[in-house]
Motif scaffolding. Structure first.
Motif, PDB file in Angstrom:
ATOM      1  N   ALA A 147       0.822  -1.218   0.000  1.00 47.56           N
ATOM      2  CA  ALA A 147       0.000   0.000   0.000  1.00 47.56           C
ATOM      3  C   ALA A 147       0.855   1.267   0.000  1.00 47.56           C
ATOM      4  O   ALA A 147       0.673   2.159  -0.841  1.00 47.56           O
ATOM      5  N   LEU A 148       1.788   1.357   0.928  1.00 44.73           N
ATOM      6  CA  LEU A 148       2.626   2.555   1.022  1.00 44.73           C
ATOM      7  C   LEU A 148       3.543   2.707  -0.186  1.00 44.73           C
ATOM      8  O   LEU A 148       3.731   3.813  -0.704  1.00 44.73           O
ATOM      9  N   THR A 149       4.106   1.602  -0.643  1.00 45.54           N
ATOM     10  CA  THR A 149       5.046   1.672  -1.766  1.00 45.54           C
ATOM     11  C   THR A 149       4.335   1.969  -3.080  1.00 45.54           C
ATOM     12  O   THR A 149       4.793   2.795  -3.874  1.00 45.54           O
ATOM     13  N   MET A 150       3.219   1.294  -3.315  1.00 48.71           N
ATOM     14  CA  MET A 150       2.491   1.490  -4.569  1.00 48.71           C
ATOM     15  C   MET A 150       1.972   2.921  -4.693  1.00 48.71           C
ATOM     16  O   MET A 150       2.048   3.535  -5.770  1.00 48.71           O
ATOM     17  N   SER A 151       1.453   3.464  -3.598  1.00 44.69           N
ATOM     18  CA  SER A 151       0.937   4.833  -3.619  1.00 44.69           C
ATOM     19  C   SER A 151       2.051   5.825  -3.926  1.00 44.69           C
ATOM     20  O   SER A 151       1.890   6.736  -4.747  1.00 44.69           O
ATOM     21  N   TRP A 152       3.180   5.648  -3.253  1.00 42.42           N
ATOM     22  CA  TRP A 152       4.311   6.543  -3.487  1.00 42.42           C
ATOM     23  C   TRP A 152       4.795   6.460  -4.930  1.00 42.42           C
ATOM     24  O   TRP A 152       5.068   7.481  -5.569  1.00 42.42           O
ATOM     25  N   LEU A 153       4.896   5.250  -5.467  1.00 42.79           N
ATOM     26  CA  LEU A 153       5.434   5.072  -6.813  1.00 42.79           C
ATOM     27  C   LEU A 153       4.554   5.746  -7.860  1.00 42.79           C
ATOM     28  O   LEU A 153       5.066   6.370  -8.798  1.00 42.79           O
ATOM     29  N   LEU A 154       3.234   5.631  -7.711  1.00 43.61           N
ATOM     30  CA  LEU A 154       2.357   6.277  -8.686  1.00 43.61           C
ATOM     31  C   LEU A 154       2.487   7.796  -8.602  1.00 43.61           C
ATOM     32  O   LEU A 154       2.559   8.482  -9.631  1.00 43.61           O
ATOM     33  N   TYR A 155       2.524   8.314  -7.380  1.00 48.59           N
ATOM     34  CA  TYR A 155       2.719   9.758  -7.224  1.00 48.59           C
ATOM     35  C   TYR A 155       4.059  10.187  -7.819  1.00 48.59           C
ATOM     36  O   TYR A 155       4.145  11.192  -8.532  1.00 48.59           O
ATOM     37  N   ALA A 156       5.102   9.417  -7.539  1.00 51.77           N
ATOM     38  CA  ALA A 156       6.442   9.769  -8.010  1.00 51.77           C
ATOM     39  C   ALA A 156       6.535   9.719  -9.528  1.00 51.77           C
ATOM     40  O   ALA A 156       7.295  10.488 -10.134  1.00 51.77           O
ATOM     41  N   ILE A 157       5.784   8.824 -10.159  1.00 55.39           N
ATOM     42  CA  ILE A 157       5.784   8.750 -11.624  1.00 55.39           C
ATOM     43  C   ILE A 157       5.294  10.070 -12.220  1.00 55.39           C
ATOM     44  O   ILE A 157       5.874  10.595 -13.178  1.00 55.39           O
ATOM     45  N   PHE A 158       4.233  10.624 -11.652  1.00 57.73           N
ATOM     46  CA  PHE A 158       3.714  11.902 -12.137  1.00 57.73           C
ATOM     47  C   PHE A 158       4.681  13.042 -11.814  1.00 57.73           C
ATOM     48  O   PHE A 158       4.922  13.919 -12.655  1.00 57.73           O
ATOM     49  N   TRP A 159       5.212  13.038 -10.603  1.00 60.76           N
ATOM     50  CA  TRP A 159       6.120  14.106 -10.178  1.00 60.76           C
ATOM     51  C   TRP A 159       7.417  14.078 -10.986  1.00 60.76           C
ATOM     52  O   TRP A 159       7.840  15.094 -11.549  1.00 60.76           O
ATOM     53  N   ASN A 160       8.031  12.913 -11.056  1.00 60.95           N
ATOM     54  CA  ASN A 160       9.274  12.754 -11.810  1.00 60.95           C
ATOM     55  C   ASN A 160       9.045  13.072 -13.284  1.00 60.95           C
ATOM     56  O   ASN A 160       9.874  13.727 -13.937  1.00 60.95           O
ATOM     57  N   GLY A 161       7.902  12.620 -13.811  1.00 59.31           N
ATOM     58  CA  GLY A 161       7.587  12.885 -15.212  1.00 59.31           C
ATOM     59  C   GLY A 161       7.431  14.365 -15.502  1.00 59.31           C
ATOM     60  O   GLY A 161       7.867  14.861 -16.553  1.00 59.31           O
ATOM     61  N   ALA A 162       6.820  15.084 -14.562  1.00 59.43           N
ATOM     62  CA  ALA A 162       6.651  16.527 -14.744  1.00 59.43           C
ATOM     63  C   ALA A 162       7.999  17.243 -14.735  1.00 59.43           C
ATOM     64  O   ALA A 162       8.209  18.212 -15.482  1.00 59.43           O
ATOM     65  N   ILE A 163       8.913  16.766 -13.907  1.00 63.29           N
ATOM     66  CA  ILE A 163      10.262  17.348 -13.882  1.00 63.29           C
ATOM     67  C   ILE A 163      10.995  17.032 -15.177  1.00 63.29           C
ATOM     68  O   ILE A 163      11.630  17.901 -15.785  1.00 63.29           O
ATOM     69  N   TRP A 164      10.901  15.790 -15.613  1.00 60.87           N
ATOM     70  CA  TRP A 164      11.578  15.350 -16.837  1.00 60.87           C
ATOM     71  C   TRP A 164      11.092  16.139 -18.057  1.00 60.87           C
ATOM     72  O   TRP A 164      11.889  16.568 -18.900  1.00 60.87           O
ATOM     73  N   LEU A 165       9.777  16.367 -18.139  1.00 59.70           N
ATOM     74  CA  LEU A 165       9.192  17.045 -19.297  1.00 59.70           C
ATOM     75  C   LEU A 165       9.097  18.557 -19.114  1.00 59.70           C
ATOM     76  O   LEU A 165       8.525  19.241 -19.963  1.00 59.70           O
ATOM     77  N   HIS A 166       9.629  19.064 -17.997  1.00 56.76           N
ATOM     78  CA  HIS A 166       9.634  20.511 -17.720  1.00 56.76           C
ATOM     79  C   HIS A 166       8.215  21.094 -17.757  1.00 56.76           C
ATOM     80  O   HIS A 166       7.962  22.118 -18.391  1.00 56.76           O
ATOM     81  N   ILE A 167       7.304  20.411 -17.068  1.00 54.16           N
ATOM     82  CA  ILE A 167       5.919  20.876 -17.024  1.00 54.16           C
ATOM     83  C   ILE A 167       5.755  21.833 -15.847  1.00 54.16           C
ATOM     84  O   ILE A 167       5.652  21.413 -14.693  1.00 54.16           O
ATOM     85  N   HIS A 168       5.767  23.113 -16.146  1.00 50.74           N
ATOM     86  CA  HIS A 168       5.598  24.101 -15.084  1.00 50.74           C
ATOM     87  C   HIS A 168       4.913  25.367 -15.583  1.00 50.74           C
ATOM     88  O   HIS A 168       4.640  26.276 -14.798  1.00 50.74           O
ATOM     89  N   LYS A 169       4.612  25.403 -16.886  1.00 50.80           N
ATOM     90  CA  LYS A 169       3.957  26.588 -17.433  1.00 50.80           C
ATOM     91  C   LYS A 169       2.444  26.378 -17.505  1.00 50.80           C
ATOM     92  O   LYS A 169       1.925  25.344 -17.102  1.00 50.80           O
ATOM     93  N   THR A 170       1.743  27.365 -18.047  1.00 53.76           N
ATOM     94  CA  THR A 170       0.279  27.395 -17.978  1.00 53.76           C
ATOM     95  C   THR A 170      -0.378  26.167 -18.582  1.00 53.76           C
ATOM     96  O   THR A 170      -1.213  25.508 -17.942  1.00 53.76           O
ATOM     97  N   TRP A 171      -0.009  25.822 -19.826  1.00 53.33           N
ATOM     98  CA  TRP A 171      -0.675  24.697 -20.477  1.00 53.33           C
ATOM     99  C   TRP A 171      -0.373  23.381 -19.771  1.00 53.33           C
ATOM    100  O   TRP A 171      -1.239  22.511 -19.660  1.00 53.33           O
ATOM    101  N   GLY A 172       0.830  23.258 -19.286  1.00 49.18           N
ATOM    102  CA  GLY A 172       1.175  22.054 -18.542  1.00 49.18           C
ATOM    103  C   GLY A 172       0.365  21.928 -17.267  1.00 49.18           C
ATOM    104  O   GLY A 172      -0.059  20.831 -16.883  1.00 49.18           O
ATOM    105  N   ARG A 173       0.120  23.049 -16.615  1.00 49.80           N
ATOM    106  CA  ARG A 173      -0.668  23.029 -15.385  1.00 49.80           C
ATOM    107  C   ARG A 173      -2.139  22.729 -15.664  1.00 49.80           C
ATOM    108  O   ARG A 173      -2.816  22.098 -14.850  1.00 49.80           O
ATOM    109  N   ILE A 174      -2.628  23.171 -16.809  1.00 46.93           N
ATOM    110  CA  ILE A 174      -4.014  22.863 -17.174  1.00 46.93           C
ATOM    111  C   ILE A 174      -4.177  21.353 -17.369  1.00 46.93           C
ATOM    112  O   ILE A 174      -5.147  20.744 -16.892  1.00 46.93           O
TER     113      ILE A 174
END
Length: 269
Positions: A147-174
């Motif tokens: 439970a703890l590991t799976m939840s963290w990994l899914l969250y980290a996939i989105f977080w790490n992916g946003a860093i990798w793809l440089h998602i921080h501007k308006t359209w990325g936030r939408i």
């Protein structure tokens, strides 16, 4: 044959403890994301709450190791057979992720997270840890290792992916405002089908961490509002699931996890 099995068990215990320490070592060397745009993605959470999350997970896993690995009870040995090599694999991949992430190799760290997430899903559905009983064993095995590991990994996939793809501007936030609802749909699936309130609470905590992190980044935005709404829904849903009944069990013995089968054999004998 028994001697060979005992040797394999001893080897597994040693590897699990070593990889657990390796994962902790990687976590202690974690230095975070460099300041700037990379540190302010739509999925960047509160560092303090995320560190607390990892601390809880490590302590819970340590309890699992002490209880399951250093017990002479044959029933406890079945725990190791149930979990298999998924636990040390998670630890090794977690360490590799720390190394890649800290050094800025975000594509490789994203790939590592996806592989580890698949590893955890196989443990969840392949060994059906959600059906482990009684509740004490469910808390000992399913919560810290799945439970703890799976939840963290899914969250980290989105977080790490946003860093990798440089998602921080308006359209990325939408776009992120849409995809954040996956953090309600996924745990909702586990709550609805398996009454898995541990997974629900884990995701709820991570969404609170995301909400506070986003609140400190962009006050006039929807992401932190959505995060708090999702966290609140999951928190309430999980508490209701906890009160209403235990995690759902499997009726068919052949489909039940090893630990359940072992317990039934022990009871009948």
């Amino acid at each position: 044959m028994a001697s060979s099995s005992q040797e394999q068990l001893t080897t597994y215990k040693a590897v699990s403890v070593i990889t657990f320490l390796l994962s902790i070592y990687g976590g202690l060397n974690y230095v975070g994301v460099p300041e700037g745009d990379l540190a302010h993605t739509p999925y960047s959470g509160s560092n303090l709450l995320l560190f607390i999350y990892w601390g809880i997970m490590y302590v819970w896993q340590l309890i699992y190791i002490i209880q399951a690995f250093f017990s002479l009870d044959e029933y406890r040995s079945s725990v190791i057979q149930l979990v298999g090599w998924h636990f040390p694999v998670f630890n090794v991949l977690a360490y590799i992720w720390f190394e890649f992430f800290t050094r800025g190799h975000y594509f490789l760290s994203e790939l590592t997270l996806i592989i580890n997430f698949i590893n955890t899903l196989i443990l969840y559905f392949g060994h059906k840890t959600f059906a482990v009983k009684p509740l004490t064993n469910w808390l000992l095995i399913h919560v810290p290792l799945v439970a703890l590991t799976m939840s963290w990994l899914l969250y980290a996939i989105f977080w790490n992916g946003a860093i990798w793809l440089h998602i921080h501007k308006t359209w990325g936030r939408i776009v992120a405002n849409i995809f954040i609802w996956n953090f309600l749909l996924v745990p909702g699936f586990f709550l609805l089908l398996f009454n898995d309130w541990a997974t629900g609470l884990s995701f709820s905590f991570l969404m609170f961490a995301l909400g506070f992190g986003q609140l400190g980044t962009k006050v006039f935005a929807l992401q932190w509002i959505f995060a708090f709404v999702i966290a609140g829904i999951l928190l309430l849903w999980s508490f209701i699931a906890m009160i209403v009944g235990a995690p759902k069990q499997i009726i068919d013995v052949e489909q039940a996890p090893l630990l359940v089968v072992e317990e039934e054999r022990t009871t009948t004998s």
